[in-house]
Design a protein around this motif. Structure first.
Motif, short mmCIF file in Angstrom:
data_model
loop_
_atom_site.label_atom_id
_atom_site.label_comp_id
_atom_site.label_asym_id
_atom_site.label_seq_id
_atom_site.Cartn_x
_atom_site.Cartn_y
_atom_site.Cartn_z
N GLY A 254 -66.20 -29.81 34.10
CA GLY A 254 -67.13 -30.83 33.62
C GLY A 254 -67.86 -30.42 32.35
N LEU A 255 -68.40 -29.20 32.34
CA LEU A 255 -69.15 -28.76 31.17
C LEU A 255 -68.25 -28.59 29.95
CD1 LEU A 255 -71.67 -26.20 32.72
CD2 LEU A 255 -72.14 -28.49 31.83
N LEU A 256 -67.07 -28.03 30.15
CA LEU A 256 -66.18 -27.83 28.99
C LEU A 256 -65.63 -29.15 28.46
CD1 LEU A 256 -64.20 -24.54 29.76
CD2 LEU A 256 -66.22 -24.89 28.32
N SER A 257 -65.53 -30.15 29.33
CA SER A 257 -65.10 -31.46 28.83
C SER A 257 -66.18 -32.07 27.94
CB SER A 257 -64.78 -32.40 30.01
OG SER A 257 -65.95 -32.70 30.74
N LEU A 258 -67.44 -31.68 28.18
CA LEU A 258 -68.54 -32.14 27.32
C LEU A 258 -68.67 -31.31 26.05
CD1 LEU A 258 -71.34 -32.71 30.01
CD2 LEU A 258 -70.04 -34.48 28.81
N LEU A 259 -68.40 -30.01 26.16
CA LEU A 259 -68.66 -29.09 25.05
C LEU A 259 -67.47 -28.86 24.14
CD1 LEU A 259 -70.70 -26.41 27.05
CD2 LEU A 259 -71.61 -28.19 25.54
N THR A 260 -66.27 -29.15 24.61
CA THR A 260 -65.06 -28.88 23.83
C THR A 260 -64.16 -30.12 23.82
OG1 THR A 260 -63.62 -28.11 25.63
CG2 THR A 260 -65.18 -26.51 24.70
N GLY A 261 -63.07 -30.02 23.11
CA GLY A 261 -62.11 -31.12 23.05
C GLY A 261 -61.02 -31.02 24.10
N ALA A 262 -61.12 -30.04 25.01
CA ALA A 262 -60.08 -29.86 26.02
C ALA A 262 -60.07 -31.02 27.01
CB ALA A 262 -60.29 -28.54 26.75
N ARG A 263 -58.90 -31.43 27.42
CA ARG A 263 -58.77 -32.56 28.33
C ARG A 263 -58.29 -32.17 29.72
NH1 ARG A 263 -56.26 -37.58 24.76
NH2 ARG A 263 -57.91 -37.62 23.16
N THR A 264 -57.64 -31.01 29.85
CA THR A 264 -57.15 -30.57 31.14
C THR A 264 -57.69 -29.18 31.44
OG1 THR A 264 -55.12 -29.46 30.36
CG2 THR A 264 -55.01 -31.85 30.74
N ASP A 354 -64.70 -19.85 22.08
CA ASP A 354 -65.74 -18.89 22.44
C ASP A 354 -66.62 -19.45 23.56
OD1 ASP A 354 -64.76 -17.35 20.34
OD2 ASP A 354 -66.20 -18.19 18.91
N VAL A 355 -66.96 -20.72 23.46
CA VAL A 355 -67.77 -21.37 24.50
C VAL A 355 -67.01 -21.37 25.83
CG1 VAL A 355 -68.74 -23.59 25.22
CG2 VAL A 355 -69.05 -22.80 22.86
N SER A 356 -65.71 -21.65 25.77
CA SER A 356 -64.90 -21.69 26.99
C SER A 356 -64.88 -20.34 27.69
CB SER A 356 -63.46 -22.11 26.65
OG SER A 356 -63.43 -23.41 26.09
N ARG A 357 -64.70 -19.29 26.91
CA ARG A 357 -64.65 -17.95 27.50
C ARG A 357 -66.00 -17.57 28.11
NH1 ARG A 357 -60.65 -13.64 25.66
NH2 ARG A 357 -61.19 -11.79 26.86
N SER A 358 -67.07 -17.89 27.39
CA SER A 358 -68.40 -17.58 27.88
C SER A 358 -68.69 -18.28 29.21
CB SER A 358 -69.45 -17.98 26.85
OG SER A 358 -70.76 -17.84 27.36
N LEU A 359 -68.38 -19.56 29.29
CA LEU A 359 -68.67 -20.31 30.51
C LEU A 359 -67.78 -19.84 31.67
CD1 LEU A 359 -70.45 -22.51 31.68
CD2 LEU A 359 -68.72 -24.19 31.00
N LEU A 360 -66.52 -19.51 31.37
CA LEU A 360 -65.63 -18.99 32.40
C LEU A 360 -66.20 -17.70 32.99
CD1 LEU A 360 -62.85 -19.11 33.88
CD2 LEU A 360 -61.97 -17.64 32.05
N TYR A 361 -66.67 -16.80 32.12
CA TYR A 361 -67.28 -15.55 32.58
C TYR A 361 -68.55 -15.82 33.39
CZ TYR A 361 -64.28 -12.42 29.82
OH TYR A 361 -63.22 -11.71 29.33
N ALA A 362 -69.37 -16.75 32.93
CA ALA A 362 -70.63 -17.05 33.61
C ALA A 362 -70.39 -17.50 35.05
CB ALA A 362 -71.41 -18.10 32.83
N ILE A 363 -69.45 -18.43 35.22
CA ILE A 363 -69.18 -18.96 36.56
C ILE A 363 -68.49 -17.92 37.42
CG2 ILE A 363 -67.82 -20.67 37.82
CD1 ILE A 363 -68.44 -22.63 35.56
N SER A 364 -67.53 -17.19 36.86
CA SER A 364 -66.81 -16.17 37.62
C SER A 364 -67.74 -15.04 38.06
CB SER A 364 -65.65 -15.61 36.79
OG SER A 364 -64.72 -16.62 36.46
N ASN A 365 -68.61 -14.58 37.16
CA ASN A 365 -69.56 -13.52 37.51
C ASN A 365 -70.51 -13.97 38.62
OD1 ASN A 365 -68.96 -11.22 35.90
ND2 ASN A 365 -69.75 -12.26 34.09
N ASN A 366 -70.94 -15.22 38.54
CA ASN A 366 -71.85 -15.76 39.56
C ASN A 366 -71.17 -15.78 40.92
OD1 ASN A 366 -74.35 -17.25 40.34
ND2 ASN A 366 -72.86 -18.87 40.75
#
Length: 450
Positions: A254-264, A354-366
């Motif tokens: 959800g967040l990456l669909s808002l922050l980036t152009g990725a669709r899948t 960069d945003v994608s990698r950061s958010l992936l790490y944030a959720i995975s670490n949590n």
């Protein structure tokens, strides 16, 4: 991998002459009465897992994602299974619908078949139903059973939400199974029956396979789908959901669909692979200038996810003010200033990757830290991570594995699966089994539903 697995030499081309073919081992033969009984009562099917192995390269369907549908090439070959299978299973979650079905080997003179794995975006559930409808039509060719005898085993929230759609679209029985129970049955099957399925991860040994074993309890299952469930498993039918978090795969999507152009989701993971989170995250090294060795923190350890973004935003605003871009928040002045400058803005200091990698790490670490705390609270040293969030993605696996190792001081182990997203679907598939099947009698209390 398959070349290293022992197989029995047979010259049977399927079920038709197996009962009279002298080349077929006795345990692989099936007579007409058995065949008819299996078609009429699919619950009596016994999956022969002897010699089972994962097919890595020769999957019959192309890999990749098309129109929300993805075929997982890691099919499981069952070289000694000869009975008819007249059911398919689907696990419908908030983001993905995972499908498991059995098929005979095309153009093969060997007995047996394989379990096939497909997934669909839940938003495209009509495509999933249509695919199952095609399976129903092909059921005679695939498995030797009648299309009218097909049964769908369904689990997950979508088994209830889309029950009428599936039943009416296919015109077959739909049996709904408990989601948590199916997860445990599926995981137990992979742990105990399938070689080269379960593995641990480290930088020195990225995929160290664990041998199938029967002494598996107790353990903690961390199932990461749209959200996260953490389940303490004490035995084949002894389990309890002990915790979880709403920050899971759906959050990332959800967040990456808002922050980036990725669709899948796969696009997002691809961007994360290319990104550099140090451009977005505040690291220990940004604060100390080096490691914080006294408490075991490397300079590359994330101190604050997205911690640099606000500072960079403030710096950009100050630069704009210094250059006359902003005057006391006066929008008209800002517009005049912008029109007098070069129309092509400078590139931002960080990218969508960069945003994608950061958010992936944030959720995975949590997730990793909560999993450790739950394992500590319930005295569990073995932790299995499953769910479609992982997708075999190296960065995700590395983050989860490192979190468990770091917080436990190396006393606990994180285990991963090659079919991590299909635990529930496989569990639902196996709910059609009789008592005491497989290498160990762990499903004796479930029985068959047929």
């Amino acid at each position: 991998m398959s070349a290293n697995m022992p197989r029995e030499d047979t010259q049977s081309d399927g079920l038709q002459d197996a009962s009279t073919n002298p080349f077929v081992p006795l345990r692989a033969r099936i007579n007409t009465a058995q065949l008819d009984n299996t078609i009429i009562h699919p619950g009596s099917v016994k999956i022969n897992v002897t010699g089972a192995f994962i097919v890595d390269q020769d999957a019959p369907s192309p890999s990749g994602s098309v129109n929300g549908r993805s075929h997982d090439t890691k099919d499981i070959r069952l070289p000694n299974h000869t009975a008819v299978v007249s059911h398919i299973a689907v696990d419908i979650g908030g983001s993905l619908a995972k499908l498991v079905y059995f098929s005979r080997e095309p153009h093969s003179q060997e007995p047996g078949g394989r379990l096939n794995f497909m997934n669909f975006e839940t938003d495209r559930i009509d495509d999933c139903v249509e695919f199952m409808r095609q399976l129903k039509i092909k059921q005679q060719k695939l498995n030797g059973s009648k299309p009218s005898e097909l049964c769908v085993m369904a689990t997950g929230g979508g088994a209830y939400k889309f029950y009428d759609k599936i039943r009416e679209g296919l015109g077959v029985d739909v049996l709904r199974e408990d989601e948590m129970e199916c997860l445990i049955i599926g995981l137990d099957f992979f742990i105990t029956e399938i070689p080269r399925e379960v593995f641990t991860y480290s930088e020195m040994d990225p995929m160290h396979f664990a041998e199938p074993r029967s002494d598996i309890y107790p353990y903690l299952l961390v199932n990461i789908g749209s959200g996260v469930s953490m389940i303490k498993v004490s035995g084949p039918r002894a389990y309890q959901r002990v915790g979880g978090t709403s920050l899971g795969g759906g959050t990332l999507w959800g967040l990456l669909s808002l922050l980036t152009g990725a669709r899948t989701f796969d696009d997002m993971l691809g961007m994360a692979e290319r990104g550099d989170n140090s451009k977005v995250d505040m690291l220990v090294g940004d604060i100390y200038g080096t490691d914080y060795g006294k408490i075991g923190l490397k300079s590359s350890t994330i101190a604050s996810s997205f911690g640099k973004v606000f500072r960079m935003k403030r710096e950009a605003e100050r630069e704009a003010e210094d250059s006359g871009g902003l005057t006391n928040g006066d929008e008209e002045s800002a517009a005049q200033s912008a029109s007098s400058k070069d129309p092509s803005p400078s590139s931002p200091p960080f990218s969508a990757a960069d945003v994608s990698r950061s958010l992936l790490y944030a959720i995975s670490n949590n997730i990793g830290q909560i999993a450790y705390l739950q394992s500590e609270k319930h005295s569990l040293s073995t932790i299995y991570f499953g769910g479609s969030f992982i997708r075999g993605h190296r960065q995700t696996i590395n983050t989860l594995s490192y979190a468990i190792k770091f917080w436990s001081g190396g006393e606990k182990k994180a285990y991963f699966l090659r079919h991590e997203g299909y635990l529930g679907a496989v569990g639902a598939f196996l709910k059609r089994q009789p008592r005491n099947w497989g290498r160990r009698g762990s499903f004796e209390e479930s029985g068959g539903n047929g």
